[in-house]
Design a protein around this motif. Structure first.
Motif, PDB file in Angstrom:
ATOM      1  N   UNK A   1      26.570  64.963  34.612  1.00 50.97           N
ATOM      2  CA  UNK A   1      25.788  66.341  34.506  1.00 50.97           C
ATOM      3  C   UNK A   1      26.624  67.511  34.798  1.00 50.97           C
ATOM      4  N   UNK A   2      26.631  68.393  34.098  1.00 48.25           N
ATOM      5  CA  UNK A   2      27.042  69.694  34.549  1.00 48.25           C
ATOM      6  C   UNK A   2      26.163  70.442  35.041  1.00 48.25           C
ATOM      7  N   UNK A   3      26.370  71.088  36.355  1.00 50.61           N
ATOM      8  CA  UNK A   3      25.676  71.641  36.963  1.00 50.61           C
ATOM      9  C   UNK A   3      25.539  73.174  36.688  1.00 50.61           C
ATOM     10  N   UNK A   4      24.782  73.938  35.693  1.00 54.00           N
ATOM     11  CA  UNK A   4      24.799  75.085  35.375  1.00 54.00           C
ATOM     12  C   UNK A   4      23.830  75.959  35.927  1.00 54.00           C
ATOM     13  N   UNK A   5      24.072  77.576  35.986  1.00 51.77           N
ATOM     14  CA  UNK A   5      23.287  78.057  36.617  1.00 51.77           C
ATOM     15  C   UNK A   5      21.807  78.207  36.503  1.00 51.77           C
ATOM     16  N   UNK A   6      21.370  77.490  35.176  1.00 54.46           N
ATOM     17  CA  UNK A   6      20.118  77.175  34.622  1.00 54.46           C
ATOM     18  C   UNK A   6      19.707  76.340  35.419  1.00 54.46           C
ATOM     19  N   UNK A   7      20.484  75.263  35.981  1.00 53.15           N
ATOM     20  CA  UNK A   7      19.590  74.200  36.923  1.00 53.15           C
ATOM     21  C   UNK A   7      19.140  75.048  38.252  1.00 53.15           C
ATOM     22  N   UNK A   8      19.774  76.041  38.597  1.00 49.78           N
ATOM     23  CA  UNK A   8      19.499  76.568  39.745  1.00 49.78           C
ATOM     24  C   UNK A   8      18.082  77.467  39.920  1.00 49.78           C
ATOM     25  N   UNK A   9      17.262  77.216  38.728  1.00 50.15           N
ATOM     26  CA  UNK A   9      16.072  78.123  38.649  1.00 50.15           C
ATOM     27  C   UNK A   9      16.182  79.264  37.469  1.00 50.15           C
TER      28      UNK A   9
ATOM     29  N   UNK B   1      20.058  82.736  31.329  1.00 51.22           N
ATOM     30  CA  UNK B   1      20.246  82.007  32.728  1.00 51.22           C
ATOM     31  C   UNK B   1      21.789  82.032  32.899  1.00 51.22           C
ATOM     32  N   UNK B   2      22.521  81.863  32.024  1.00 50.06           N
ATOM     33  CA  UNK B   2      24.106  81.765  32.216  1.00 50.06           C
ATOM     34  C   UNK B   2      24.507  83.164  32.091  1.00 50.06           C
TER      35      UNK B   2
END
Lengths: 191, 240
Positions: free
Chosen positions: B97-105, B123-124
């Motif tokens: 899994x790539x942690x994207x900025x989207x994962x951060x809320x 998000x990005x």
């Protein structure tokens, strides 16, 4: 091997994809590969106008099918539509790469591949936020300040490089290391 | 209640991934706010998938069946010796899994001391090197995205409560997607989710009572038409 394509319907596609998702079944994937590959190549040729790029699109799209088969939700759509969205998103990013030399990937932001219920999504985000806050503290200081700067203070990588007085490349590598570490911490948590 | 929607042609172009980057952002953000258009796009995607990826005997929504059949036979006959590609793909491990900025809320942006949650499509982008920072003049603030679509300019535009943009026409087409708050002009009043397209033939003076946040795409700088406002012409460069 030339398949009798006439006999292939949505249901066989679904069975193959499920076999890939559940058993990493290479034979089933070969069937999907032979079915979708030439069609993706034809689409790629019409959009990207180069054989090499069209084959890149085939590879990128089918690699996603292979690695993310378990994320396909058969209740929400058919296999062809799922593969189409992967292909279109990939093609959008490839065009930007070819035309503007951009390595970023916005296709999946513009057309989310996996519909998520907004309410549960928000909740998941909230939970993830708390987890991240806890795990951020476990990162080495240099990585932590980069991750915090970019994600929490919303600085650009360039701004952060200037602020910390280090080269942009250093910011990038600290960010990568920091995110990898976070990822492994989160994965441990999910296990 | 969303009253203004993109045309069917625009939704089709969006489903096909054939619009510019800036336009794709506007349409994607609208679809996130508008269930009805999201459903349309999802239906169009199914049709496009059948068109591009279906077996020749299947229903070809958009194409002439004979042509597809010939093409598919040609595709099959030279889809040989693909073993190395097949091996390369199946050697790939399930993706980390790539942690994207989207994962951060959600994507959040703050302007004039107010925080806004943006549609997920940003998000990005909002964190990327393509996003500038907020710049303001009076009631009007703008955050520009460098979408590299030739002349097109994509921005988030914030107008503080009571603010107004001098009467202007558009040299090209202007898309405005209202994300938060309300505004009105000579043609009507608009609320969150409304998607407006203005062409060069219309003049308008948007006014907002409660303040608003929009995503706008214009393909040419604005030209103000009123004598006095011509003095303000530099604002056209700033706000869009």
């Amino acid at each position: 091997m030339v398949k009798q394509v006439q006999e292939i319907d949505d249901n066989s596609l679904k069975q193959w994809l499920l076999a890939v998702a559940n058993q990493r079944d290479k034979q089933a994937f070969r069937a999907l590969f032979d079915y979708f590959g030439p069609k993706i190549r034809a689409f790629g040729l019409s959009r990207l106008s180069q054989q090499g790029l069209a084959m890149d699109l085939v590879q990128e799209t089918l690699t996603t099918v292979w690695t993310k088969a378990h994320l396909f939700d058969s209740d929400k759509g058919n296999v062809a539509t799922w593969v189409y969205t992967i292909m279109r998103n990939q093609c959008f990013d490839m065009l930007r790469r070819v035309q503007h030399n951009r390595e970023d990937t916005f296709g999946d932001d513009i057309w989310p591949l996996f519909d998520s219920d907004p309410a549960s999504d928000e909740f998941a985000d909230h939970k993830l936020d708390n987890l991240l806050a806890a795990y951020l503290g476990k990162l080495p200081k240099l990585q932590r300040e980069v991750v915090q700067g970019i994600y929490l203070q919303e600085l650009s990588q360039q701004e952060l490089a200037e602020k910390l007085g280090v080269p942009l490349g250093t910011i990038k590598s600290r960010l990568r290391l920091g995110l990898e570490k976070l990822k492994s911490l989160l994965e441990k948590h999910h296990d | 209640m969303i009253n203004h929607h993109p045309s069917d042609e625009m939704l089709l172009a969006h489903a096909a991934g054939e619009t510019s980057f800036a336009m794709a952002l506007a349409l994607s953000a609208h679809c996130e706010l508008c269930h009805q258009c999201a459903e349309r796009v999802s239906l169009l995607q199914q049709k496009l998938a059948r068109h591009h990826l279906s077996a020749p005997s299947g229903v070809n929504a958009l194409d002439d069946a004979t042509r597809v059949e010939t093409r598919t036979e040609a595709q099959q006959s030279d889809w040989l010796n693909m073993d190395s590609l097949f091996d390369a793909i199946t050697a790939t491990e399930a993706e980390e899994p790539v942690l994207t900025k989207g994962d951060l809320g959600p994507a959040v942006t703050a302007v004039k001391g107010e925080q806004f949650i943006l549609p997920r499509t940003f998000r990005q982008l909002i964190h990327s090197d393509l996003a500038s920072s907020w710049k303001g003049l009076g009631n009007v603030s703008r955050l520009r995205f460098d979408t590299q679509d030739g002349k097109a300019r994509a921005s988030l535009l914030h107008i503080a409560a009571g603010g107004e943009i001098p009467e202007h026409t558009h040299k090209g087409v202007e898309i405005t997607l209202l994300l938060d708050g309300h505004f009105s002009d000579e043609f009507g009043s608009y609320g969150p989710g409304d998607f407006m397209l203005m062409d060069g033939s219309k003049q308008h003076t948007p006014i907002t009572q409660d303040g608003c946040l929009c995503f706008t795409v214009v393909d040419a700088p604005l030209h103000f038409t009123r004598g006095l406002s011509k003095l303000l012409n530099p604002i056209g460069e700033l706000i869009y």
